[in-house]
Each structure stands twice: as C-alpha cells, then as structure tokens.
Design a protein around this motif. Structure first.
Motif, PDB file in Angstrom:
ATOM      1  N   GLN A  92       0.433  20.023 -53.412  1.00  0.00           N
ATOM      2  CA  GLN A  92       0.854  19.751 -51.935  1.00  0.00           C
ATOM      3  C   GLN A  92       0.551  18.044 -51.890  1.00  0.00           C
ATOM      4  OE1 GLN A  92       2.297  21.548 -50.058  1.00  0.00           O
ATOM      5  NE2 GLN A  92       2.188  20.054 -48.347  1.00  0.00           N
ATOM      6  N   PRO A  93      -0.707  17.428 -52.292  1.00  0.00           N
ATOM      7  CA  PRO A  93      -0.820  16.182 -52.252  1.00  0.00           C
ATOM      8  C   PRO A  93       0.239  15.298 -52.634  1.00  0.00           C
ATOM      9  CG  PRO A  93      -2.824  17.248 -52.832  1.00  0.00           C
ATOM     10  CD  PRO A  93      -1.894  18.197 -53.091  1.00  0.00           C
ATOM     11  N   PHE A  94       0.925  15.461 -54.016  1.00  0.00           N
ATOM     12  CA  PHE A  94       1.906  14.645 -54.326  1.00  0.00           C
ATOM     13  C   PHE A  94       3.090  14.876 -53.426  1.00  0.00           C
ATOM     14  CE2 PHE A  94       6.150  14.376 -56.520  1.00  0.00           C
ATOM     15  CZ  PHE A  94       6.041  13.193 -57.192  1.00  0.00           C
ATOM     16  N   GLN A  95       3.192  15.973 -52.878  1.00  0.00           N
ATOM     17  CA  GLN A  95       4.398  16.265 -51.945  1.00  0.00           C
ATOM     18  C   GLN A  95       4.174  15.278 -50.552  1.00  0.00           C
ATOM     19  OE1 GLN A  95       4.919  20.345 -51.144  1.00  0.00           O
ATOM     20  NE2 GLN A  95       6.106  20.717 -52.915  1.00  0.00           N
ATOM     21  N   ASP A  96       3.086  15.296 -50.110  1.00  0.00           N
ATOM     22  CA  ASP A  96       2.478  14.615 -48.926  1.00  0.00           C
ATOM     23  C   ASP A  96       2.913  13.005 -49.141  1.00  0.00           C
ATOM     24  OD1 ASP A  96       2.011  16.802 -47.480  1.00  0.00           O
ATOM     25  OD2 ASP A  96       0.089  16.570 -47.608  1.00  0.00           O
ATOM     26  N   GLN A  97       2.499  12.591 -50.542  1.00  0.00           N
ATOM     27  CA  GLN A  97       2.498  11.253 -50.902  1.00  0.00           C
ATOM     28  C   GLN A  97       3.780  10.832 -50.781  1.00  0.00           C
ATOM     29  OE1 GLN A  97       0.868  10.416 -54.758  1.00  0.00           O
ATOM     30  NE2 GLN A  97       1.145   8.180 -54.683  1.00  0.00           N
ATOM     31  N   GLU A  98       4.646  11.886 -51.532  1.00  0.00           N
ATOM     32  CA  GLU A  98       6.285  11.633 -51.568  1.00  0.00           C
ATOM     33  C   GLU A  98       6.830  11.540 -50.306  1.00  0.00           C
ATOM     34  OE1 GLU A  98      10.161  13.949 -52.991  1.00  0.00           O
ATOM     35  OE2 GLU A  98       8.110  14.577 -53.995  1.00  0.00           O
ATOM     36  N   LEU A  99       6.508  12.118 -49.301  1.00  0.00           N
ATOM     37  CA  LEU A  99       6.897  12.374 -47.774  1.00  0.00           C
ATOM     38  C   LEU A  99       6.596  11.005 -47.070  1.00  0.00           C
ATOM     39  CD1 LEU A  99       8.473  13.319 -45.435  1.00  0.00           C
ATOM     40  CD2 LEU A  99       6.242  14.628 -44.834  1.00  0.00           C
ATOM     41  N   SER A 141       5.952   7.934 -48.699  1.00  0.00           N
ATOM     42  CA  SER A 141       6.864   7.049 -49.323  1.00  0.00           C
ATOM     43  C   SER A 141       8.033   6.959 -48.717  1.00  0.00           C
ATOM     44  CB  SER A 141       6.617   7.254 -50.742  1.00  0.00           C
ATOM     45  OG  SER A 141       5.520   7.021 -51.543  1.00  0.00           O
ATOM     46  N   ALA A 142       8.602   8.117 -48.526  1.00  0.00           N
ATOM     47  CA  ALA A 142       9.977   8.107 -47.929  1.00  0.00           C
ATOM     48  C   ALA A 142       9.860   7.726 -46.571  1.00  0.00           C
ATOM     49  CB  ALA A 142      10.609   9.617 -47.875  1.00  0.00           C
ATOM     50  N   ILE A 143       8.761   7.734 -45.759  1.00  0.00           N
ATOM     51  CA  ILE A 143       8.758   7.204 -44.307  1.00  0.00           C
ATOM     52  C   ILE A 143       8.547   5.693 -44.333  1.00  0.00           C
ATOM     53  CG2 ILE A 143       7.200   7.436 -42.350  1.00  0.00           C
ATOM     54  CD1 ILE A 143       6.742  10.432 -42.850  1.00  0.00           C
ATOM     55  N   THR A 144       7.944   5.358 -45.399  1.00  0.00           N
ATOM     56  CA  THR A 144       7.941   3.883 -45.426  1.00  0.00           C
ATOM     57  C   THR A 144       8.989   3.196 -46.148  1.00  0.00           C
ATOM     58  OG1 THR A 144       5.398   4.131 -46.298  1.00  0.00           O
ATOM     59  CG2 THR A 144       6.713   1.901 -46.708  1.00  0.00           C
ATOM     60  N   ALA A 145       9.701   3.977 -46.825  1.00  0.00           N
ATOM     61  CA  ALA A 145      10.997   3.493 -47.382  1.00  0.00           C
ATOM     62  C   ALA A 145      12.179   3.340 -46.305  1.00  0.00           C
ATOM     63  CB  ALA A 145      11.534   4.129 -48.629  1.00  0.00           C
ATOM     64  N   ALA A 146      12.038   4.162 -45.351  1.00  0.00           N
ATOM     65  CA  ALA A 146      12.935   4.236 -44.005  1.00  0.00           C
ATOM     66  C   ALA A 146      12.932   2.847 -43.248  1.00  0.00           C
ATOM     67  CB  ALA A 146      12.574   5.331 -43.365  1.00  0.00           C
ATOM     68  N   SER A 147      11.989   2.079 -43.657  1.00  0.00           N
ATOM     69  CA  SER A 147      12.100   0.728 -42.776  1.00  0.00           C
ATOM     70  C   SER A 147      12.331  -0.273 -43.726  1.00  0.00           C
ATOM     71  CB  SER A 147      10.612   0.712 -42.089  1.00  0.00           C
ATOM     72  OG  SER A 147      10.589   1.533 -40.994  1.00  0.00           O
ATOM     73  N   SER A 148      12.677  -0.115 -44.952  1.00  0.00           N
ATOM     74  CA  SER A 148      12.612  -0.849 -46.195  1.00  0.00           C
ATOM     75  C   SER A 148      13.975  -1.976 -45.619  1.00  0.00           C
ATOM     76  CB  SER A 148      13.064  -0.504 -47.371  1.00  0.00           C
ATOM     77  OG  SER A 148      13.579  -1.493 -48.380  1.00  0.00           O
ATOM     78  N   PRO A 149      13.906  -3.312 -46.125  1.00  0.00           N
ATOM     79  CA  PRO A 149      14.979  -4.195 -45.913  1.00  0.00           C
ATOM     80  C   PRO A 149      16.036  -3.829 -46.870  1.00  0.00           C
ATOM     81  CG  PRO A 149      13.180  -5.017 -46.897  1.00  0.00           C
ATOM     82  CD  PRO A 149      12.701  -4.024 -46.574  1.00  0.00           C
ATOM     83  N   SER A 150      15.894  -3.023 -48.187  1.00  0.00           N
ATOM     84  CA  SER A 150      16.779  -2.523 -49.133  1.00  0.00           C
ATOM     85  C   SER A 150      17.491  -1.487 -48.491  1.00  0.00           C
ATOM     86  CB  SER A 150      15.976  -2.203 -50.140  1.00  0.00           C
ATOM     87  OG  SER A 150      16.956  -1.557 -51.097  1.00  0.00           O
TER      88      SER A 150
END
Length: 138
Positions: free
Chosen positions: A2-9, A11-20
C-alpha cells in the motif's frame, strides 16, 4: 504494498503540474486508473482540458474511457462540455467518437446505457453532453 501505491499516486499528482507534456500525460493515465476517481477528479479535469498540449488531453481521455465505467465516461463528457479551446474540444470528441470498443454491438449497447444514465446526472452540462452524444448515435 500500500505505501508504494500511495507514493505512486503522490508522484502522479505532482507530475500533473509538470511543465513537461509527457509527464502530465503519464499523470493523466495513472490518475485515470485510480479505482475511485472522485478523489482526483479536479486534477483529471484539468488534464483533460490541458491548455498546452492535446497529447495530454488525448492520453487522459483514452485512459478514462478504457475504464469502461460511468465515472470515466462522465469525466470525459464533463470536460468536453466545458472545453473552450477548439483543439481540445475536437480532441475530446475524437476520443469519444473513435473508441474501438464502441464499434461492436455489445460496446455500442454499453455506451448507450451509460449515456442514458448520464442524462440524469446532477451536472446540467454532463446531462446536455450525454443527450447530444445520444442524438448523434440515433
């Protein structure tokens, strides 16, 4: 696990605001896979209406539609109803119109049932978009 899934989520939330654009597109695909998308609905909506790249719009819409469920279709319809940019609106329409699952009898029946259900949605824009899509199928 579960912690890996939370970390993955996270990371995705952070990446949603990426300039890339590719990072945002990957975030859209990951967030669309969330079992309960209501918790990330605002981020998905923003990615569907990405002002910088229709690749983000496309990847996110495809991933949401691939879920095959009402929340995924609803998210794409809500974005299509609010898309002010012509390119984004066209991209969302293309993803809605060209989903290969809906080219079969069973898939078309599923789409019609889901659209009919969404004609009673609480959001008037979603209701209107569902009705419009149904009228195109008849």
């Amino acid at each position: 696990m579960q912690p890996f899934q939370d970390q993955e989520l996270g990371s995705a939330i952070t990446a949603a605001s990426s300039p890339s654009w590719s990072a945002r597109a990957a975030a859209g695909r990951r967030l669309a896979a969330e079992p309960q998308i209501e918790g990330v609905a605002d981020l998905l909506h923003r990615l569907l209406l990405d002002a910088c790249d229709t690749g983000v719009t496309s990847d996110t819409a495809i991933a949401l539609l691939a879920r095959g469920d009402l929340p995924g279709l609803r998210a794409v319809l809500a974005a299509r109803a609010q898309a002010a940019d012509g390119g984004t609106a066209d991209q969302l329409s293309a993803e809605l119109d060209c989903d290969p699952r809906w080219m079969t009898g069973e898939g078309a029946d599923q789409l019609i049932r889901q659209l009919q259900a969404l004609t009673s949605d609480a959001d008037p824009q979603v209701r209107d978009e569902a009705r419009r899509r149904l009228s195109l199928l008849r």
